[in-house]
Design an enzyme around this catalytic site. Structure first.
Site, PDB file in Angstrom:
ATOM      1  N   GLU A  49       0.861  -1.171   0.000  1.00 25.98           N
ATOM      2  CA  GLU A  49       0.000   0.000   0.000  1.00 25.98           C
ATOM      3  C   GLU A  49       0.902   1.228   0.000  1.00 25.98           C
ATOM      4  O   GLU A  49       1.700   1.432   0.917  1.00 25.98           O
ATOM      5  CB  GLU A  49      -0.923   0.016   1.222  1.00 25.98           C
ATOM      6  CG  GLU A  49      -2.051  -1.000   1.126  1.00 25.98           C
ATOM      7  CD  GLU A  49      -3.067  -0.856   2.244  1.00 25.98           C
ATOM      8  OE1 GLU A  49      -2.852  -0.019   3.143  1.00 25.98           O
ATOM      9  OE2 GLU A  49      -4.061  -1.590   2.234  1.00 25.98           O
ATOM     10  N   ASP A  60      -5.566   9.372   9.501  1.00 25.33           N
ATOM     11  CA  ASP A  60      -4.232   8.999   9.957  1.00 25.33           C
ATOM     12  C   ASP A  60      -3.831   9.743  11.223  1.00 25.33           C
ATOM     13  O   ASP A  60      -4.220  10.890  11.444  1.00 25.33           O
ATOM     14  CB  ASP A  60      -3.205   9.268   8.849  1.00 25.33           C
ATOM     15  CG  ASP A  60      -3.437   8.381   7.648  1.00 25.33           C
ATOM     16  OD1 ASP A  60      -3.321   7.165   7.808  1.00 25.33           O
ATOM     17  OD2 ASP A  60      -3.747   8.906   6.557  1.00 25.33           O
TER      18      ASP A  60
END
Length: 268
Positions: A49, A60
């Site tokens: 990824e 995040d």
């Protein structure tokens, strides 16, 4: 059969689970990304990824937020990330690569142009965090027609009805977020992950990768026993933060972490 589908099929035959590392492209320099990608494959990664840096990565935590800041400061944009995949493909035509990011850079490029660019570069899947399945009806066909998998997140709070809808729109694999929070936060409850993964299995036919909160070989092994794949991000991205001034150390540091995870996951 796509690279992602072939990868999970092979692993299933081998009774092994996918190791899926995440790094932020261009962190801390553009030049380091492709060597790190190759190092991850050598250490046992099955799918990569690759994060597309964005100024407001809402899903995040601090580690990846700062990685995006470093990558953006280095001048890394979406076209640079696609160029990195093209470079990676010169020596590796087997390992699936998934671009993980947010809608704004894709909106600017245009969905059809982006989908074409993914094919040209050798991208196998796309995970756009802020693209909900309810709003992807016009977008999904563009990727499907080009053989690019569209991957979605499933949260601990996602209802059964919404899981079914996600499963209908997704391909490649499903990404189960093991924690209520952002990347790099809290601690795993593997029993709860196992229960949720079982629920998802009853509603979807795709492989299930689990991410968020996987920090070491022990947690990777535990999650691998209840899922089809283990996604690890912050623990790897942190190596870039620790080696900003010595980028040559990043690839071996990341590889060492992944090798330990791979060994733990494959242990009988």
């Amino acid at each position: 059969m796509s690279r992602i589908e072939a990868c999970f099929a092979t692993l299933k035959e081998q009774q092994r689970k996918a190791l899926i590392p995440y790094i932020t492209a261009g962190d801390p320099t553009k030049a380091i990304t492709v060597p790190v990608m190759h190092a991850m494959v050598e250490a046992g990664a099955d799918v990569i990824e690759l994060g597309v840096p964005f100024s407001d990565p809402m899903a995040d935590g601090p580690v990846i937020q700062k990685a995006c800041e470093r990558a953006l400061a280095a001048g890394t944009g979406l076209r640079d990330v696609l160029a990195m995949v093209t470079e990676f493909r010169r020596d590796n035509d087997k390992t699936p690569v998934v671009l993980m990011g947010y809608l704004n850079p894709v909106e600017i490029m245009g969905y059809e142009r982006f989908a074409d660019a993914c094919v040209d570069a050798g991208v196998d899947g796309v995970l756009l965090v802020d693209l909900p399945p309810e709003e992807c009806d016009d977008v999904a066909p563009l990727f499907k027609a080009r053989g690019v998998d569209l991957i979605f997140l499933i949260a601990p709070t996602t209802t059964d009805a919404r899981i079914s809808r996600i499963a209908g729109a997704a391909s490649g694999y499903l990404y189960y977020v093991s924690l209520k929070g952002v990347t790099g936060s809290a601690s795993l409850n593997v029993e709860e992950v196992a229960r949720r993964v079982e629920t998802i299995r009853n509603l979807a036919q795709l492989p299930i990768g689990v991410g968020f909160g996987i920090k070491d070989a022990q947690s990777a092994r535990a999650v691998s026993q209840v899922s089809d794949g283990v996604v690890v991000g912050s623990a790897l991205v942190n190596q870039s933060a620790e080696n900003v001034d010595t980028p040559d150390r990043i690839a071996p540091a990341v590889a060492a972490i992944l090798a330990d995870m791979r060994a733990a996951m494959d242990k009988q």
